[in-house]
Write a protein that holds these residues in place. Structure first.
Motif, PDB file in Angstrom:
ATOM      1  N   GLY A   1       0.967  -1.579   0.283  1.00 43.22           N
ATOM      2  CA  GLY A   1       0.339  -0.001   0.229  1.00 43.22           C
ATOM      3  C   GLY A   1       1.107   1.272   0.402  1.00 43.22           C
ATOM      4  N   LYS A   2       0.208   2.191   0.917  1.00 43.85           N
ATOM      5  CA  LYS A   2       1.631   3.161   0.703  1.00 43.85           C
ATOM      6  C   LYS A   2       2.623   3.672   1.858  1.00 43.85           C
ATOM      7  CE  LYS A   2      -1.512   4.659   3.418  1.00 43.85           C
ATOM      8  NZ  LYS A   2      -2.561   5.992   4.649  1.00 43.85           N
ATOM      9  N   ARG A   3       3.240   1.704   2.239  1.00 38.86           N
ATOM     10  CA  ARG A   3       4.134   1.895   2.326  1.00 38.86           C
ATOM     11  C   ARG A   3       4.471   2.489   3.802  1.00 38.86           C
ATOM     12  NH1 ARG A   3       6.463  -2.410  -0.816  1.00 38.86           N
ATOM     13  NH2 ARG A   3       5.706  -2.174  -2.552  1.00 38.86           N
ATOM     14  N   THR A   4       3.212   2.305   4.509  1.00 35.02           N
ATOM     15  CA  THR A   4       3.428   3.258   5.872  1.00 35.02           C
ATOM     16  C   THR A   4       3.949   2.270   7.053  1.00 35.02           C
ATOM     17  OG1 THR A   4       1.968   5.035   4.967  1.00 35.02           O
ATOM     18  CG2 THR A   4       2.035   4.836   7.848  1.00 35.02           C
ATOM     19  N   ASP A   5       5.126   3.079   7.953  1.00 30.66           N
ATOM     20  CA  ASP A   5       5.890   1.944   8.751  1.00 30.66           C
ATOM     21  C   ASP A   5       4.922   2.092  10.174  1.00 30.66           C
ATOM     22  OD1 ASP A   5       6.805  -0.066   9.938  1.00 30.66           O
ATOM     23  OD2 ASP A   5       8.927   0.908  10.598  1.00 30.66           O
ATOM     24  N   TYR A   6       3.613   1.448   9.876  1.00 33.73           N
ATOM     25  CA  TYR A   6       2.802   1.595  11.364  1.00 33.73           C
ATOM     26  C   TYR A   6       2.983   1.177  12.004  1.00 33.73           C
ATOM     27  CZ  TYR A   6      -0.769   1.934   8.168  1.00 33.73           C
ATOM     28  OH  TYR A   6      -1.953   2.754   6.603  1.00 33.73           O
ATOM     29  N   THR A   7       2.753   1.921  14.158  1.00 34.20           N
ATOM     30  CA  THR A   7       3.770   1.722  15.400  1.00 34.20           C
ATOM     31  C   THR A   7       2.384   1.495  15.922  1.00 34.20           C
ATOM     32  OG1 THR A   7       2.538   4.109  15.528  1.00 34.20           O
ATOM     33  CG2 THR A   7       5.231   3.769  14.851  1.00 34.20           C
ATOM     34  N   PRO A   8       3.412   0.438  16.696  1.00 32.20           N
ATOM     35  CA  PRO A   8       1.990   0.081  17.937  1.00 32.20           C
ATOM     36  C   PRO A   8       1.040   1.033  18.452  1.00 32.20           C
ATOM     37  CG  PRO A   8       4.405  -0.614  18.536  1.00 32.20           C
ATOM     38  CD  PRO A   8       4.487   0.456  17.561  1.00 32.20           C
ATOM     39  N   TYR A   9      -0.202   0.350  18.834  1.00 26.61           N
ATOM     40  CA  TYR A   9      -0.662   1.994  19.751  1.00 26.61           C
ATOM     41  C   TYR A   9      -0.706   2.118  20.792  1.00 26.61           C
ATOM     42  CZ  TYR A   9      -4.718   0.484  16.244  1.00 26.61           C
ATOM     43  OH  TYR A   9      -5.192  -0.528  15.049  1.00 26.61           O
ATOM     44  N   SER A  10      -0.894   3.290  21.881  1.00 28.30           N
ATOM     45  CA  SER A  10      -0.865   3.375  22.539  1.00 28.30           C
ATOM     46  C   SER A  10      -1.884   2.980  23.296  1.00 28.30           C
ATOM     47  CB  SER A  10      -0.646   5.344  22.386  1.00 28.30           C
ATOM     48  OG  SER A  10      -1.441   6.011  22.063  1.00 28.30           O
ATOM     49  N   CYS A  11      -1.765   2.823  25.027  1.00 29.05           N
ATOM     50  CA  CYS A  11      -2.788   3.253  25.451  1.00 29.05           C
ATOM     51  C   CYS A  11      -4.134   3.999  25.208  1.00 29.05           C
ATOM     52  CB  CYS A  11      -1.901   3.092  27.293  1.00 29.05           C
ATOM     53  SG  CYS A  11      -1.449   1.465  27.628  1.00 29.05           S
ATOM     54  N   MET A  12      -3.806   4.715  24.924  1.00 26.94           N
ATOM     55  CA  MET A  12      -4.836   6.479  25.016  1.00 26.94           C
ATOM     56  C   MET A  12      -5.428   5.682  23.912  1.00 26.94           C
ATOM     57  SD  MET A  12      -6.284   9.070  26.300  1.00 26.94           S
ATOM     58  CE  MET A  12      -5.824   9.668  27.205  1.00 26.94           C
ATOM     59  N   LYS A  13      -4.465   5.103  22.306  1.00 25.07           N
ATOM     60  CA  LYS A  13      -5.922   5.175  21.020  1.00 25.07           C
ATOM     61  C   LYS A  13      -6.336   3.834  21.776  1.00 25.07           C
ATOM     62  CE  LYS A  13      -5.184   3.675  16.512  1.00 25.07           C
ATOM     63  NZ  LYS A  13      -5.979   5.046  15.759  1.00 25.07           N
ATOM     64  N   ILE A  14      -6.115   2.822  22.395  1.00 24.76           N
ATOM     65  CA  ILE A  14      -6.797   1.804  22.647  1.00 24.76           C
ATOM     66  C   ILE A  14      -8.240   2.257  23.545  1.00 24.76           C
ATOM     67  CG2 ILE A  14      -7.375  -0.244  24.124  1.00 24.76           C
ATOM     68  CD1 ILE A  14      -3.767  -0.754  23.406  1.00 24.76           C
ATOM     69  N   ILE A  15      -7.513   2.818  24.909  1.00 21.95           N
ATOM     70  CA  ILE A  15      -8.476   3.144  25.392  1.00 21.95           C
ATOM     71  C   ILE A  15     -10.201   4.196  23.913  1.00 21.95           C
ATOM     72  CG2 ILE A  15      -9.225   4.494  27.627  1.00 21.95           C
ATOM     73  CD1 ILE A  15      -6.996   4.445  28.657  1.00 21.95           C
ATOM     74  N   MET A  16      -9.698   5.021  23.848  1.00 20.27           N
ATOM     75  CA  MET A  16     -10.253   5.635  23.572  1.00 20.27           C
ATOM     76  C   MET A  16     -11.414   5.892  21.930  1.00 20.27           C
ATOM     77  SD  MET A  16     -10.789   8.286  25.641  1.00 20.27           S
ATOM     78  CE  MET A  16     -11.174   9.613  25.091  1.00 20.27           C
ATOM     79  N   SER A  17     -10.479   4.321  21.033  1.00 22.57           N
ATOM     80  CA  SER A  17     -11.163   4.341  19.715  1.00 22.57           C
ATOM     81  C   SER A  17     -11.214   3.064  19.955  1.00 22.57           C
ATOM     82  CB  SER A  17      -9.740   4.954  18.946  1.00 22.57           C
ATOM     83  OG  SER A  17      -8.652   3.900  18.858  1.00 22.57           O
ATOM     84  N   ASN A  18     -12.226   2.821  18.716  1.00 22.93           N
ATOM     85  CA  ASN A  18     -12.887   1.274  17.976  1.00 22.93           C
ATOM     86  C   ASN A  18     -13.319  -0.034  19.444  1.00 22.93           C
ATOM     87  OD1 ASN A  18     -13.002  -0.537  16.482  1.00 22.93           O
ATOM     88  ND2 ASN A  18     -11.156  -1.290  16.162  1.00 22.93           N
ATOM     89  N   PRO A  19     -13.918   0.684  20.214  1.00 21.98           N
ATOM     90  CA  PRO A  19     -14.868  -0.334  20.953  1.00 21.98           C
ATOM     91  C   PRO A  19     -14.875  -1.649  21.196  1.00 21.98           C
ATOM     92  CG  PRO A  19     -16.452   1.154  21.089  1.00 21.98           C
ATOM     93  CD  PRO A  19     -14.895   1.740  19.948  1.00 21.98           C
ATOM     94  N   PRO A  20     -14.669  -2.495  21.225  1.00 21.64           N
ATOM     95  CA  PRO A  20     -14.739  -4.239  20.681  1.00 21.64           C
ATOM     96  C   PRO A  20     -16.429  -4.458  21.271  1.00 21.64           C
ATOM     97  CG  PRO A  20     -14.302  -3.965  23.244  1.00 21.64           C
ATOM     98  CD  PRO A  20     -13.826  -2.718  22.753  1.00 21.64           C
ATOM     99  N   GLY A  21     -17.137  -5.466  20.045  1.00 21.33           N
ATOM    100  CA  GLY A  21     -17.902  -5.648  20.160  1.00 21.33           C
ATOM    101  C   GLY A  21     -17.821  -7.600  20.464  1.00 21.33           C
ATOM    102  N   GLN A  22     -19.084  -8.181  20.200  1.00 17.13           N
ATOM    103  CA  GLN A  22     -20.048  -9.134  20.388  1.00 17.13           C
ATOM    104  C   GLN A  22     -18.801  -9.691  19.407  1.00 17.13           C
ATOM    105  OE1 GLN A  22     -21.623  -9.987  22.908  1.00 17.13           O
ATOM    106  NE2 GLN A  22     -21.465 -12.100  22.541  1.00 17.13           N
ATOM    107  N   GLY A  23     -18.149 -10.963  20.115  1.00 15.16           N
ATOM    108  CA  GLY A  23     -16.503 -11.768  19.625  1.00 15.16           C
ATOM    109  C   GLY A  23     -15.153 -10.697  19.227  1.00 15.16           C
ATOM    110  N   ASP A  24     -15.053  -9.525  19.970  1.00 15.38           N
ATOM    111  CA  ASP A  24     -13.958  -9.011  19.879  1.00 15.38           C
ATOM    112  C   ASP A  24     -13.204  -9.609  20.935  1.00 15.38           C
ATOM    113  OD1 ASP A  24     -14.488  -8.499  17.066  1.00 15.38           O
ATOM    114  OD2 ASP A  24     -15.639  -6.626  17.911  1.00 15.38           O
ATOM    115  N   TYR A  25     -11.945  -9.134  21.066  1.00 15.85           N
ATOM    116  CA  TYR A  25     -10.829  -8.898  22.299  1.00 15.85           C
ATOM    117  C   TYR A  25     -10.273  -7.700  22.201  1.00 15.85           C
ATOM    118  CZ  TYR A  25     -12.697 -14.008  22.424  1.00 15.85           C
ATOM    119  OH  TYR A  25     -13.270 -15.402  22.733  1.00 15.85           O
ATOM    120  N   HIS A  26     -10.500  -6.747  21.165  1.00 14.60           N
ATOM    121  CA  HIS A  26      -9.188  -6.005  21.641  1.00 14.60           C
ATOM    122  C   HIS A  26      -9.487  -4.520  22.749  1.00 14.60           C
ATOM    123  CE1 HIS A  26     -11.951  -4.585  18.564  1.00 14.60           C
ATOM    124  NE2 HIS A  26     -12.084  -3.103  19.043  1.00 14.60           N
TER     125      HIS A  26
END
Length: 355
Positions: free
Chosen positions: A204-229
Motif C-alpha cells: 500500500g502506502k508503505r507506511t511503517d505503522y506503530t503500535p497502539y498507545s494506551c490512549m488510542k486503545i482506550i479512546m477508539s474502536n471499542p470491542p463488540g460481540q466476539g471481539d477481544y481487542h
C-alpha cells in the motif's frame, strides 16, 4: 535532615509521628519543611513541629509534593487560560489544540533494538510474564479460537511488531495459528498475509505503522460481540474483569485496588497496579502510557537491568539536576507579534522554568 539532628530529636519525632518507634525513626529519612507547606499533616497531628518547621518522614512526603503540584498547576492553568485566546487565533495551532488531550507524545516503539531476538517459542511464556492484560487477553483468545477479528489483529499484531517480531516471524506466527482453525494456508496467503505486510510498511502506502498507545486503545474502536481487542480495564464488565484477575492468581486485596481505580475511570493506573501485583513491586518507577512500555519495563525488571540503571541514575542525580537547571535558565522565551499575548506567554514560560 542530617543524622546528628535526627538523633537529637529522635524522642520528639517518635512521639509526634504515628507508628514510629525511636529505632524506626533512626532508620527513616526525615525532611524539614516549612509549616505552611505541611498544614494538612499538622492538622491531623502526623508530624513534629519546631520553630515554624515540620519534620516530615519520607512516607508522608507525597502529601507535600502533591500540595505543591496542585498549587503550581492551578497557577499554570490560570496563566494558560489568559494566553489561550491569542494562541487559538493562529489557525496552524488549532488542530494541535483540539487533539491535545488525546495525543500520545511518548516513544512510538516503531524501532526496537531487539528486533528478531524474540523467538516464536518464547511468546507463550512472555504473554504470562510480561504482556499487559490487553495483550495477554488477545494472545489467549488467539490460542483458544485460532482467529482474531480485524481490530484484534491490528492491536496485537502491531504490539508484537513493537516487541521485536520481524515480518517473517509475524507471517509465520499468524499463519500457524490460523491454519489450526478454519483458515487453510491458501486462504491465509490471499486474505490475511497482505494486511500483515501492510503493517510492516511493505504494501500500500508503505507506511511503517506503530503500535497502539494506551490512549488510542482506550479512546477508539471499542470491542463488540466476539471481539477481544480494546482495554480490559475500560471495556470489560467489572465482574468479568474480577473473574479474569482471580484466574491469574491476583490476591483479593489487589483486585479490590484495581476495581477501585477502574470505578474512578483511572484505567491506565489500574493497568499499572496490575503490573505492580504481577511483578511484586510497590513502585514500578514509571507512568504507564503504552502496552510496549509495559513489556519493556517488565523485561528490565525481570532481568535486573532496571535496578542497575536506577542505582546509576541515583548516583548521577546531583550532576544532572545542576546541568538541567543551567539548560533551563539559558533557554530563550518565544516572541509574539501581539504585545499582550507576549507578556502572558512570558509569564507562563517563566513560571515553568522557575525552581
Amino acid at each position: 535532615i542530617g543524622e546528628d539532628l535526627k538523633n537529637e530529636l529522635a524522642n520528639e519525632l517518635s512521639i509526634s509521628t504515628p507508628g514510629f518507634s525511636v529505632p524506626k525513626v533512626k532508620e527513616q529519612t526525615f525532611y524539614k519543611v516549612g509549616l505552611a507547606d505541611a498544614v494538612d499533616l499538622f492538622r491531623t497531628r502526623r508530624v513534629f513541629i519546631k520553630d515554624g518547621f515540620a519534620y516530615v518522614p519520607f512516607k508522608e512526603i507525597d502529601v507535600i509534593v502533591l500540595n505543591n503540584y496542585r498549587t503550581k498547576l492551578s497557577k499554570a492553568l490560570a496563566l494558560t487560560a489568559r494566553s489561550l485566546p491569542s494562541i487559538q487565533s493562529d489557525e496552524r495551532l488549532q488542530p494541535l489544540l483540539n487533539h491535545l488531550s488525546h495525543s500520545y507524545v511518548g516513544p512510538d516503539y516503531s524501532v526496537q533494538k531487539n528486533t528478531g531476538k524474540i523467538s516464536l517459542e518464547q511468546i507463550d511464556a512472555l504473554s504470562v510474564k510480561s504482556f499487559p492484560l490487553c495483550m495477554r487477553q488477545l494472545h489467549r483468545a488467539l490460542r483458544d479460537s485460532h482467529h482474531l477479528r480485524h481490530g484484534g489483529r491490528m492491536q496485537y499484531g502491531l504490539f508484537l511488531k513493537g516487541i521485536g517480531l520481524t515480518l517473517e516471524q509475524a507471517l509465520e506466527f499468524w499463519k500457524k495459528e490460523f491454519i489450526r482453525g478454519k483458515v487453510d494456508a491458501d486462504k491465509f496467503d490471499k486474505g490475511y498475509a497482505y494486511s500483515i505486510r501492510h503493517n510492516y510498511g511493505k504494501e500500500g502506502k508503505r507506511t511503517d505503522y506503530t503500535p497502539y498507545s494506551c490512549m488510542k486503545i482506550i479512546m477508539s474502536n471499542p470491542p463488540g460481540q466476539g471481539d477481544y481487542h480494546g482495554c480490559p480495564f475500560r471495556h470489560s464488565d467489572p465482574e468479568l474483569l474480577k473473574q479474569k484477575l482471580q484466574s491469574y492468581k491476583i490476591p483479593p486485596s489487589g483486585i479490590t485496588q484495581v476495581l477501585e481505580l477502574v470505578k474512578g475511570m483511572h484505567f491506565q493506573l489500574a493497568c499499572q497496579k496490575y503490573f505492580e501485583l504481577t511483578h511484586d513491586v510497590d513502585d514500578p518507577g514509571f507512568s504507564l502510557n503504552h502496552p510496549n512500555q509495559y513489556f519493556t519495563e517488565s523485561q528490565k525488571l525481570l532481568s535486573g537491568d532496571r535496578e542497575l540503571k536506577k542505582e546509576l541514575n541515583n548516583s548521577g542525580n546531583f550532576q544532572q539536576k545542576n546541568n538541567g537547571q543551567e539548560s533551563i535558565n539559558s533557554g530563550s522565551i518565544p516572541t509574539s507579534s501581539n504585545a499582550t499575548a507576549d507578556t502572558e506567554l512570558e509569564g507562563l514560560e517563566a513560571y515553568f522554568t522557575e525552581d
